[in-house]
Design a protein around this motif. Sequence first.
Motif, mmCIF file in Angstrom:
data_model
loop_
_atom_site.group_PDB
_atom_site.id
_atom_site.type_symbol
_atom_site.label_atom_id
_atom_site.label_comp_id
_atom_site.label_asym_id
_atom_site.label_seq_id
_atom_site.Cartn_x
_atom_site.Cartn_y
_atom_site.Cartn_z
ATOM 1 N N CYS A 83 0.832 -0.977 -0.153
ATOM 2 C CA CYS A 83 0.410 0.116 -0.274
ATOM 3 C C CYS A 83 0.873 1.188 0.224
ATOM 4 C CB CYS A 83 -1.228 -0.124 1.226
ATOM 5 S SG CYS A 83 -2.298 -0.925 0.941
ATOM 6 N N ARG A 86 2.423 2.391 -2.824
ATOM 7 C CA ARG A 86 1.289 2.732 -4.285
ATOM 8 C C ARG A 86 0.675 4.600 -3.911
ATOM 9 N NH1 ARG A 86 0.324 -0.842 -8.380
ATOM 10 N NH2 ARG A 86 -1.596 0.268 -8.526
ATOM 11 N N ILE A 87 0.970 4.374 -2.347
ATOM 12 C CA ILE A 87 -0.435 5.697 -2.479
ATOM 13 C C ILE A 87 1.113 6.929 -1.657
ATOM 14 C CG2 ILE A 87 -2.215 4.408 -2.164
ATOM 15 C CD1 ILE A 87 -2.518 4.428 0.420
ATOM 16 N N GLY A 88 1.967 5.747 -0.975
ATOM 17 C CA GLY A 88 2.936 6.929 0.030
ATOM 18 C C GLY A 88 3.040 6.478 1.592
ATOM 19 N N THR A 91 1.155 8.629 4.111
ATOM 20 C CA THR A 91 -0.071 8.623 4.124
ATOM 21 C C THR A 91 -0.704 7.047 4.655
ATOM 22 O OG1 THR A 91 -0.720 9.962 1.982
ATOM 23 C CG2 THR A 91 -2.520 7.632 3.234
ATOM 24 N N VAL A 92 0.356 6.290 5.288
ATOM 25 C CA VAL A 92 0.161 4.924 5.454
ATOM 26 C C VAL A 92 0.095 4.300 6.636
ATOM 27 C CG1 VAL A 92 0.776 2.443 5.494
ATOM 28 C CG2 VAL A 92 0.363 3.234 3.447
ATOM 29 N N GLU A 202 6.241 13.277 2.586
ATOM 30 C CA GLU A 202 6.151 12.528 2.041
ATOM 31 C C GLU A 202 7.187 11.764 1.494
ATOM 32 O OE1 GLU A 202 5.859 8.888 1.622
ATOM 33 O OE2 GLU A 202 3.417 9.856 1.176
ATOM 34 N N HIS A 210 6.622 8.477 -8.167
ATOM 35 C CA HIS A 210 4.665 9.149 -8.858
ATOM 36 C C HIS A 210 4.273 10.385 -9.572
ATOM 37 C CE1 HIS A 210 5.523 4.928 -6.270
ATOM 38 N NE2 HIS A 210 4.612 5.146 -6.571
ATOM 39 N N GLN A 212 4.946 13.244 -9.039
ATOM 40 C CA GLN A 212 4.388 14.535 -8.377
ATOM 41 C C GLN A 212 4.762 15.263 -8.547
ATOM 42 O OE1 GLN A 212 1.117 13.827 -6.359
ATOM 43 N NE2 GLN A 212 1.281 11.263 -6.776
ATOM 44 N N ARG A 269 4.123 3.733 -11.272
ATOM 45 C CA ARG A 269 2.542 3.105 -10.453
ATOM 46 C C ARG A 269 2.025 1.853 -11.018
ATOM 47 N NH1 ARG A 269 -0.968 8.312 -9.996
ATOM 48 N NH2 ARG A 269 0.816 9.454 -10.151
#
Length: 481
Positions: A83, A86-88, A91-92, A202, A210, A212, A269
């Motif tokens: 996770c 894929r999403i950072g 965040t996790v 991040e 990814h 950004q 990604r």
Amino acid sequence: MTTTECSVDVQAFIDEQAFSPFQWTILVLCFLVVAADGFDTAAVGFIAPSLVQQWGVARASLGPVMSAALVGLGIGALAAGPCADRIGRKTVLVLSVFFFGVWSLAAARASSIESLTVLRFFTGLGLGAAMPNAVTLMSEYAPARIRAVAVNAMFCGFSCGLAIGGVTSAWLIPHFGWPSVLVAGGVGPIALTVLLILLLPESVQFLAIHKQADQRIARILQRIAPQSRFDGCRFVAVDARAGFVGSTSDTVNAGGASNANEPGSRPMRSQWALAVVLSSRYRFGTLMLWLAYFMGLLIYYLLTNWLPTLFKDTGFSGEKAALMTSLFPLGGVLGNLCVGWIMDRFAGHRVVAMTYVLVGVLVLLVGQGVGHQIWLGTLIFLTGTVATSAVTSMSALAASFYPTRARATGVAWMLGIGRIGGVAGALVGAMLMGFGWQFGAVFSLLAVPAIIAASGVYLMTRRRQAGEPSAVEAGAAIVAE
């Protein structure tokens, strides 16, 4: 930096800078996450005597409660890594810290063994997800020259969390009862979540790979080096270990040419991180990391759980057995920093392998030193120092082994698989006690998993594609430049 168009390798930029106050903030925040993890992981151990007395249950019935969080830890680690890739990482990490805080608060209201077991399992899910992401984020913000010592310093938070938990519980339980320990273990992480949202960035490597916004990366890097300017710059994450360059504009190859329009090319990604961890390039090293970490935790948890019993069976009084056992974790902080410092100056996998060899030598010596208390106490202290630092340094080693796009997954799966070794350590200890094995025989046997762990770490870079530098060798080359 010039104001003309430029390309900035974010990791090379971080490696060139001094360790800034901003990076110290990241280290402190990750340290606090790991400290909260240590407090909550050991919370049931602190409240167990009160549960036995208040609920009138047998000690044996607390087994499921004790193991529930460990099971959750393993599952949480396995799930969180992919996770985060894929999403950072941030965040996790934020979600996991908030998650285990909420479930710890819920566990404080448990009214039965069954409900407490379930709630501790959910707490463990969050605990397991937090640790690998703290490791990954810290490793990606630390310059290569001090990366291992920075990660190991962060891990000292776990020992501090355990110590704070013991002191806090000794005061809280007599005044407010056992639920107050779980309340403290919930309020702290929830308050920490606010700090993480406000202060923790991040990973810039993750952002670059990814695709950004360049402006977001520029703002973060300027907090590391305020004098730098990035007007008109694009940011890339060059990773010699993976043989690719990830960028904020497209996916490019190791030579720097765009491959966004090539047939079959895909953005980073879209690539599953677990597939990278288990790919032919990394598979052997991955299996060796899992093997070594499994064996390391088997040794650590067997000794942590069974040292008091072993000492009492040898003839020590309960007080002296407790005193001798307390020597085991005392040197962990110093050992972590020393081994991390050495790893930053030599090939990390060889340093960790030698540390495991020392564990093997020391457990053999402990098995021969039962009759001399001062000598035995010294050896127990040294064994704990070396065993703790060997296990802790595995996370820094794993973070250096995998490329950015799969780093959180690689670290998380090693931690998750290794938890099985922790459970196995407790079970093997019980089995050996049942067979009537004595102190010296148990310690001598522990030399076997120590040597297996050393061999696994040493061999982890042996199989790779012809002409490719291994991950840890590439890292050593960066430090040497």
